[in-house]
Design a protein around this motif. Sequence first.
Motif, mmCIF file in Angstrom:
data_model
loop_
_atom_site.group_PDB
_atom_site.id
_atom_site.type_symbol
_atom_site.label_atom_id
_atom_site.label_comp_id
_atom_site.label_asym_id
_atom_site.label_seq_id
_atom_site.Cartn_x
_atom_site.Cartn_y
_atom_site.Cartn_z
ATOM 1 N N ASN A 46 0.835 -1.202 0.000
ATOM 2 C CA ASN A 46 0.000 0.000 0.000
ATOM 3 C C ASN A 46 0.867 1.249 0.000
ATOM 4 O OD1 ASN A 46 -2.345 -1.511 0.060
ATOM 5 N ND2 ASN A 46 -2.580 -1.353 2.258
ATOM 6 N N ALA A 47 1.923 1.244 0.798
ATOM 7 C CA ALA A 47 2.828 2.392 0.852
ATOM 8 C C ALA A 47 3.452 2.629 -0.516
ATOM 9 C CB ALA A 47 3.914 2.173 1.905
ATOM 10 N N ASP A 48 3.977 1.582 -1.127
ATOM 11 C CA ASP A 48 4.625 1.732 -2.426
ATOM 12 C C ASP A 48 3.646 2.217 -3.489
ATOM 13 O OD1 ASP A 48 6.945 0.901 -1.213
ATOM 14 O OD2 ASP A 48 7.137 -0.958 -2.351
ATOM 15 N N HIS A 49 2.432 1.709 -3.445
ATOM 16 C CA HIS A 49 1.421 2.149 -4.414
ATOM 17 C C HIS A 49 1.161 3.646 -4.246
ATOM 18 C CE1 HIS A 49 -2.136 2.084 -6.952
ATOM 19 N NE2 HIS A 49 -2.770 2.731 -6.000
ATOM 20 N N PHE A 50 0.928 4.055 -3.012
ATOM 21 C CA PHE A 50 0.676 5.467 -2.748
ATOM 22 C C PHE A 50 1.886 6.317 -3.129
ATOM 23 C CE2 PHE A 50 1.370 9.068 0.098
ATOM 24 C CZ PHE A 50 0.323 9.875 -0.315
ATOM 25 N N LEU A 51 3.056 5.934 -2.650
ATOM 26 C CA LEU A 51 4.254 6.739 -2.875
ATOM 27 C C LEU A 51 4.602 6.864 -4.355
ATOM 28 C CD1 LEU A 51 6.322 5.452 0.159
ATOM 29 C CD2 LEU A 51 5.299 7.732 -0.104
ATOM 30 N N SER A 52 4.333 5.831 -5.131
ATOM 31 C CA SER A 52 4.606 5.923 -6.571
ATOM 32 C C SER A 52 3.702 6.963 -7.243
ATOM 33 C CB SER A 52 4.441 4.555 -7.239
ATOM 34 O OG SER A 52 3.089 4.151 -7.240
ATOM 35 N N LYS A 53 2.534 7.210 -6.677
ATOM 36 C CA LYS A 53 1.627 8.240 -7.204
ATOM 37 C C LYS A 53 2.062 9.641 -6.764
ATOM 38 C CE LYS A 53 -0.898 4.978 -8.874
ATOM 39 N NZ LYS A 53 -0.481 4.438 -10.138
ATOM 40 N N VAL A 54 2.751 9.724 -5.640
ATOM 41 C CA VAL A 54 3.189 11.007 -5.087
ATOM 42 C C VAL A 54 4.384 11.574 -5.852
ATOM 43 C CG1 VAL A 54 4.311 12.036 -3.052
ATOM 44 C CG2 VAL A 54 2.261 10.636 -2.786
ATOM 45 N N GLY A 70 13.064 24.586 0.464
ATOM 46 C CA GLY A 70 14.147 23.705 0.876
ATOM 47 C C GLY A 70 13.801 22.238 0.985
ATOM 48 N N ALA A 71 12.592 21.854 0.618
ATOM 49 C CA ALA A 71 12.243 20.435 0.603
ATOM 50 C C ALA A 71 12.904 19.802 -0.613
ATOM 51 C CB ALA A 71 10.730 20.253 0.544
ATOM 52 N N GLY A 72 13.405 18.582 -0.441
ATOM 53 C CA GLY A 72 14.141 17.993 -1.543
ATOM 54 C C GLY A 72 13.904 16.514 -1.735
ATOM 55 N N GLY A 73 14.382 16.034 -2.880
ATOM 56 C CA GLY A 73 14.298 14.621 -3.221
ATOM 57 C C GLY A 73 13.003 14.262 -3.915
ATOM 58 N N LEU A 74 12.857 12.967 -4.174
ATOM 59 C CA LEU A 74 11.667 12.460 -4.862
ATOM 60 C C LEU A 74 10.379 12.817 -4.136
ATOM 61 C CD1 LEU A 74 12.837 8.836 -5.799
ATOM 62 C CD2 LEU A 74 12.318 10.706 -7.393
ATOM 63 N N PHE A 75 10.424 12.763 -2.807
ATOM 64 C CA PHE A 75 9.221 12.938 -1.999
ATOM 65 C C PHE A 75 9.146 14.308 -1.347
ATOM 66 C CE2 PHE A 75 10.385 8.489 -2.256
ATOM 67 C CZ PHE A 75 9.223 7.940 -2.771
ATOM 68 N N GLN A 101 13.139 4.329 1.191
ATOM 69 C CA GLN A 101 13.115 3.757 2.534
ATOM 70 C C GLN A 101 12.578 4.769 3.541
ATOM 71 O OE1 GLN A 101 16.968 2.763 4.112
ATOM 72 N NE2 GLN A 101 16.142 1.867 5.964
ATOM 73 N N ARG A 102 13.075 6.005 3.478
ATOM 74 C CA ARG A 102 12.638 7.041 4.423
ATOM 75 C C ARG A 102 11.179 7.429 4.172
ATOM 76 N NH1 ARG A 102 16.249 5.789 7.895
ATOM 77 N NH2 ARG A 102 18.303 5.785 6.967
ATOM 78 N N ALA A 103 10.749 7.433 2.927
ATOM 79 C CA ALA A 103 9.346 7.745 2.614
ATOM 80 C C ALA A 103 8.423 6.663 3.159
ATOM 81 C CB ALA A 103 9.165 7.911 1.107
ATOM 82 N N ARG A 104 8.848 5.404 3.083
ATOM 83 C CA ARG A 104 8.042 4.311 3.646
ATOM 84 C C ARG A 104 7.907 4.466 5.156
ATOM 85 N NH1 ARG A 104 11.436 0.889 -0.009
ATOM 86 N NH2 ARG A 104 10.137 0.489 -1.833
ATOM 87 N N ILE A 105 8.989 4.848 5.813
ATOM 88 C CA ILE A 105 8.945 5.066 7.263
ATOM 89 C C ILE A 105 7.973 6.195 7.588
ATOM 90 C CG2 ILE A 105 10.274 5.842 9.273
ATOM 91 C CD1 ILE A 105 12.724 4.408 7.943
ATOM 92 N N LEU A 106 8.079 7.303 6.855
ATOM 93 C CA LEU A 106 7.190 8.439 7.093
ATOM 94 C C LEU A 106 5.736 8.057 6.843
ATOM 95 C CD1 LEU A 106 6.969 11.409 7.885
ATOM 96 C CD2 LEU A 106 7.285 11.991 5.464
ATOM 97 N N TYR A 107 5.481 7.319 5.780
ATOM 98 C CA TYR A 107 4.128 6.860 5.481
ATOM 99 C C TYR A 107 3.603 5.964 6.605
ATOM 100 C CZ TYR A 107 0.233 4.621 3.042
ATOM 101 O OH TYR A 107 -1.009 4.145 2.697
ATOM 102 N N THR A 112 -0.848 9.507 4.661
ATOM 103 C CA THR A 112 -0.740 10.410 3.512
ATOM 104 C C THR A 112 -0.578 11.874 3.898
ATOM 105 O OG1 THR A 112 -3.135 10.690 3.347
ATOM 106 C CG2 THR A 112 -2.166 8.860 2.105
ATOM 107 N N SER A 113 -0.746 12.199 5.181
ATOM 108 C CA SER A 113 -0.779 13.611 5.588
ATOM 109 C C SER A 113 0.468 14.428 5.224
ATOM 110 C CB SER A 113 -1.093 13.749 7.075
ATOM 111 O OG SER A 113 -0.105 13.151 7.865
ATOM 112 N N PRO A 114 1.690 13.869 5.227
ATOM 113 C CA PRO A 114 2.831 14.711 4.845
ATOM 114 C C PRO A 114 2.763 15.227 3.404
ATOM 115 C CG PRO A 114 3.590 12.794 6.048
ATOM 116 C CD PRO A 114 2.128 12.578 5.743
ATOM 117 N N TRP A 115 1.979 14.566 2.568
ATOM 118 C CA TRP A 115 1.876 14.949 1.157
ATOM 119 C C TRP A 115 0.511 15.556 0.831
ATOM 120 C CZ3 TRP A 115 3.985 10.262 2.832
ATOM 121 C CH2 TRP A 115 5.373 10.182 2.720
#
Length: 126
Positions: A46-54, A70-75, A101-107, A112-115
């Motif tokens: 579920n995390a990977d599915h969501f994060l791939s859409k983000v 100053g936010a950076g990276g894929l996410f 890996q860090r996005a999965r931890i945050l999720y 979904t709230s961080p995004w």
Amino acid sequence: MSNARSLARGLNRIRLGSRALIAATTLAASIGGGLALSQPASASTNADHFLSKVIPCESGGNPRAVNSIGAGGLFQFLPSTWHGVGGKGLPQHASVAEQWQRARILYAQQGTSPWYASKPCWGHKI
């Protein structure tokens, strides 16, 4: 039983439940990355599915992207959030695998709230 006594008992149950929730949250935060590793496979899927859409909404797929705040990276991690999930340095300097890996931890911690700001982009894709 009077309404006041019934209300008092209900409030005591809420307080006890709140304490348990705070203790569980504190414990989860203290084990950090281990929390994400101990999830069932479906949670990771579920995390990977969501994060791939983000990703297209946040960075356009550029792992080195940095926005105006100053936010950076894929996410589009803010540095403080990145460090909060165990990242070192800046997210845009990390490998793609570490960003995931860090996005999965945050999720796992916040769903979904961080995004939320980019929800108009990813919301209809899920």
